[in-house]
Design an enzyme around this catalytic site. Sequence first.
Site, PDB file in Angstrom:
ATOM      1  N   GLU A   1       6.046   4.637   0.620  1.00 16.07           N
ATOM      2  CA  GLU A   1       6.818   5.642  -0.118  1.00 16.07           C
ATOM      3  C   GLU A   1       7.398   6.718   0.798  1.00 16.07           C
ATOM      4  OE1 GLU A   1       4.188   7.014  -3.253  1.00 16.07           O
ATOM      5  OE2 GLU A   1       4.695   5.276  -4.487  1.00 16.07           O
TER       6      GLU A   1
ATOM      7  N   GLY B   1       4.087 -10.818  -5.071  1.00 15.70           N
ATOM      8  CA  GLY B   1       4.690 -12.015  -5.652  1.00 15.70           C
ATOM      9  C   GLY B   1       3.672 -13.057  -6.082  1.00 15.70           C
TER      10      GLY B   1
ATOM     11  N   ILE C   1      -0.674 -10.276  -8.526  1.00 17.18           N
ATOM     12  CA  ILE C   1      -1.769  -9.322  -8.368  1.00 17.18           C
ATOM     13  C   ILE C   1      -1.449  -7.997  -9.051  1.00 17.18           C
ATOM     14  CG2 ILE C   1      -3.135  -8.025  -6.681  1.00 17.18           C
ATOM     15  CD1 ILE C   1      -2.721 -10.518  -4.806  1.00 17.18           C
TER      16      ILE C   1
ATOM     17  N   ASN D   1      12.687   3.420  -6.765  1.00 14.99           N
ATOM     18  CA  ASN D   1      11.925   2.179  -6.627  1.00 14.99           C
ATOM     19  C   ASN D   1      12.346   1.166  -7.705  1.00 14.99           C
ATOM     20  OD1 ASN D   1      10.058   0.218  -6.022  1.00 14.99           O
ATOM     21  ND2 ASN D   1       8.339   1.634  -5.861  1.00 14.99           N
TER      22      ASN D   1
ATOM     23  N   TYR E   1       7.869  -3.137 -14.027  1.00 18.24           N
ATOM     24  CA  TYR E   1       7.192  -2.461 -15.138  1.00 18.24           C
ATOM     25  C   TYR E   1       7.885  -2.759 -16.466  1.00 18.24           C
ATOM     26  CZ  TYR E   1       4.808   0.239 -11.489  1.00 18.24           C
ATOM     27  OH  TYR E   1       4.064   0.632 -10.412  1.00 18.24           O
TER      28      TYR E   1
END
Length: 164
Positions: free
Chosen positions: A27, A98, A101, A129, A136
């Site tokens: 970040e 990918g 997880i 992001n 999400y």
Amino acid sequence: MTLQIRPATPADVPVLVQLITALAEYEKLTHLLEITPEKLETQLFGPRPPAEAVLAEVGPPEARRVAGFALYFTNFSTFLCKPGLYLEDVFVLPEHRGQGIGKALLQHLAALAVERGCGRFEWSVLDWNEPAIRFYQAMGASVLPDWRICRVTGEALEQLAGRR
């Protein structure tokens, strides 16, 4: 791939510090890091821990490797009059992305929220992001356009508290 998600223990503090540092690097926020193993251990395992963490591990039981983590805490909704679960940070190491997880970590915490009778499961995402936002949204999350995070820290916090 064998995946296990388990609660963090005091023995996991060093790896959690490494993961949090990797998240800050991703970040571009390492300049904000004040974390030490001692501070983190107190906050996660002290007399009144304000936060909890889980680790995602991959591989066979005899050779498990940490692939990511989630750190969360309980908040409260006055409108729902119920506790909520707030995800402070979730991070999967780049070499393990990918593989489902991150999704498994969110599902684990959603199940925990339901088990605890929470009315909400919430988190924030940085506006730049886009991969995380799409992820999400694909998981069923709404990115709330009308809400902004307000934060008071450092000297401004001391001033607001009337201490400066």
